[in-house]
Design an enzyme around this catalytic site. Structure first.
Site, PDB file in Angstrom:
ATOM      1  N   HIS A 140      92.449  74.860  73.691  1.00  0.00           N
ATOM      2  CA  HIS A 140      91.275  74.832  72.809  1.00  0.00           C
ATOM      3  C   HIS A 140      91.262  73.550  71.946  1.00  0.00           C
ATOM      4  O   HIS A 140      90.666  73.542  70.870  1.00  0.00           O
ATOM      5  CB  HIS A 140      91.217  76.047  71.890  1.00  0.00           C
ATOM      6  CG  HIS A 140      91.487  77.354  72.576  1.00  0.00           C
ATOM      7  ND1 HIS A 140      90.502  78.134  73.107  1.00  0.00           N
ATOM      8  CD2 HIS A 140      92.660  77.986  72.858  1.00  0.00           C
ATOM      9  CE1 HIS A 140      91.041  79.221  73.667  1.00  0.00           C
ATOM     10  NE2 HIS A 140      92.355  79.140  73.539  1.00  0.00           N
ATOM     11  N   SER A 261      82.904  45.410  68.986  1.00  0.00           N
ATOM     12  CA  SER A 261      81.546  45.720  68.562  1.00  0.00           C
ATOM     13  C   SER A 261      80.879  44.433  68.116  1.00  0.00           C
ATOM     14  O   SER A 261      81.533  43.538  67.577  1.00  0.00           O
ATOM     15  CB  SER A 261      81.592  46.707  67.397  1.00  0.00           C
ATOM     16  OG  SER A 261      80.411  46.615  66.625  1.00  0.00           O
ATOM     17  N   LYS A 267      86.320  47.097  65.292  1.00  0.00           N
ATOM     18  CA  LYS A 267      86.216  48.050  66.387  1.00  0.00           C
ATOM     19  C   LYS A 267      86.834  47.554  67.679  1.00  0.00           C
ATOM     20  O   LYS A 267      86.781  46.384  68.015  1.00  0.00           O
ATOM     21  CB  LYS A 267      84.727  48.368  66.680  1.00  0.00           C
ATOM     22  CG  LYS A 267      84.053  49.154  65.602  1.00  0.00           C
ATOM     23  CD  LYS A 267      84.360  50.645  65.620  1.00  0.00           C
ATOM     24  CE  LYS A 267      83.890  51.325  66.862  1.00  0.00           C
ATOM     25  NZ  LYS A 267      82.650  52.050  66.691  1.00  0.00           N
ATOM     26  N   GLU A 274      84.916  55.342  78.840  1.00  0.00           N
ATOM     27  CA  GLU A 274      83.615  56.004  78.669  1.00  0.00           C
ATOM     28  C   GLU A 274      82.750  55.858  79.921  1.00  0.00           C
ATOM     29  O   GLU A 274      82.019  56.771  80.299  1.00  0.00           O
ATOM     30  CB  GLU A 274      82.890  55.428  77.453  1.00  0.00           C
ATOM     31  CG  GLU A 274      83.587  55.786  76.147  1.00  0.00           C
ATOM     32  CD  GLU A 274      83.026  55.006  74.976  1.00  0.00           C
ATOM     33  OE1 GLU A 274      82.428  55.636  74.101  1.00  0.00           O
ATOM     34  OE2 GLU A 274      83.188  53.773  74.921  1.00  0.00           O
TER      35      GLU A 274
END
Ligand code: ARG
Length: 445
Positions: A140, A261, A267, A274
């Site tokens: 979980h 970024s 970043k 992804e």
């Protein structure tokens, strides 16, 4: 009509398979005396020249010629004259495209299998390195019990092993040759289907000509195997993305597979992971697209089936990229083992070990031990302590049967070492599973 009918913009990708199948066909036609040796020679030379032209300059895209089969036949006619017309004896574009496409998918299966073997090698190498690196194991996505990173990585080794076995199954079913089924009913010419099947490395000719020209199960098998594999890649990508986030901080993705970024200088984004996660959606879409194309088609060939190729080509390209990117990420990820261990020590991951200790050492039934442990965790939480930092007196106050030996069971190291059942997370188990995997992959011990 010209525009909706033309498949050359995409089926030109089949040119190598189309030439190979034509070479096999003409060799058989001449061996059977259906085409003269002289015409067969001219056709063979013409095909070799066309292959060299396609290799050098690409396949010309003339929509009036519809598809790769007509494009090649038309060029052959320019090169050798009317003898070119004999190549299509005892053949139709229906069995021709079914043969070409099987050959193409067979190559894609082999390429994907080789890519997955490389990915497995990367996983096994990292698993060996981290056989004893401790991290929290989750259910979980809540801290459950400590596990080793090597064990976690080997879970994916197993998934990709199943993917490879699905590919092997798909390949075995695919490997029958439709050539000679002609349009749908077979042919009146005395052809030798064993000969063409053998020349193209198929196991046998297909047994039913109606089935052979209308079957695209091999493409569906490939797409479904690719879909399941894409799901596995996506799950691993998702874990890397979570692990790379600052609150976790378990891993730094390699710079070569991340981006910055344009506005936030701090970043570092796990874009490759992804995109692997994103590509899975497209691959599943490709499998769905072809399934729906096929579901209402009567026997035998229907032109709808021309739409079989774009989803397969798209999925194959996406899988090649995703597997390569994942292999790079696994090979070069920098794991922060200190941070992982700290996280494993939080979250009362060894609560089960306390319960197990009560069962083993104090002969308490597991349900009761579970209850006692719950009380100990609540106390630790109230005091803001780790489980193994709660003073013995306080544990004894909860249950008098607890004694000082319990602390040996409560460390994360003791916890993982104890789970030495076959397939468990203990470093010794991980090492023996690594050895088994290395042998299976032909890696040095
Ligand atoms: N371009 C076609 C395809 O990919 C080849 C088969 C055409 N057959 C036909 N009967 N029109 O399906």
């Amino acid at each position: 009509m010209r525009e909706i009918n033309a498949s050359i913009p995409f089926d030109k990708a089949l040119w190598r398979q189309d030439i190979l199948a034509s070479e096999a066909h003409v060799a058989m036609l001449s061996a059977q005396g259906i085409v003269s040796d002289q015409d067969a020679e001219a056709i063979k030379r013409g095909l070799a020249r066309i292959a060299a032209e396609y290799e050098a300059d690409g396949v010309p895209e003339d929509w009036d010629l519809e598809d790769i089969h007509m494009t090649t036949e038309s060029r052959l006619t320019e090169l050798i004259g009317p003898a070119a017309g004999r190549l299509h004896t005892a053949r139709s574009r229906n069995d021709q495209v079914a043969t070409d496409f099987r050959l193409w998918v067979r190559g894609a299966i082999d390429a994907m299998d080789a890519g997955l073997a490389d990915l497995q090698r990367a996983l096994v190498t990292r698993a060996e390195e981290h056989a004893a690196s401790i991290m929290p194991g989750f259910t979980h996505l809540q801290t459950a019990q400590p596990v080793t990173l090597g064990h976690h990585l080997l879970a994916y080794y197993e998934m990709f092993a199943r993917d490879r076995s699905r590919l092997i199954d798909a390949r075995a079913r695919l490997n029958e040759c439709p050539l000679g089924s002609a349009a749908l009913a077979g042919t009146g010419f005395p052809i030798d289907r064993e000969m063409t099947a053998k020349a193209l490395d198929f196991n046998r000719p297909s047994a039913n000509s109606l089935d052979a020209v209308s079957d695209r199960d091999f493409a569906l098998d490939y797409l479904h195997a690719a879909s399941v594999c894409a799901i596995h890649l996506s799950r691993l990508a998702e874990e890397l993305i979570i692990w790379a986030s600052q609150p976790f901080g378990f891993v730094r993705m390699p710079d070569s597979l991340s981006t910055g970024s344009s506005i936030m200088p701090q970043k570092k984004n796990p874009d490759a992971a992804e995109l692997v996660r994103g590509h899975a959606g497209r691959v599943i879409g490709c499998a769905t697209a072809l399934s729906i194309t096929m579901k209402g088609l009567p026997l035998a060939y229907s032109k709808d089936m021309q739409d079989d190729k774009p989803p397969v080509f798209e999925a194959a390209g996406l899988m090649e990229l995703s597997i390569a990117a994942m292999t790079g990420m696994i090979a070069d990820a920098v794991f922060d083992v200190g941070r992982m261990r700290e996280a494993a020590e939080l979250g009362y991951a060894t609560a089960t070990d306390l319960a197990d200790w009560l069962v083993r050492e104090a002969d308490i039934p597991f349900r009761e031990a579970h209850h006692i442990t719950g009380a100990a965790v609540r106390l630790a939480e109230e005091r803001g302590l780790a489980l193994d930092a709660v003073p013995l007196e306080d544990l004894k106050a909860i249950d008098a049967r607890i004694d000082a030996r319990v602390f040996e069971a409560l460390s994360v190291d003791a916890s993982v070492a104890a789970r030495a059942s076959y397939g468990g997370t203990a470093p010794e188990q991980v090492r023996s599973q690594v050895a088994r995997a290395k042998a299976a992959l032909g890696m040095e011990a």
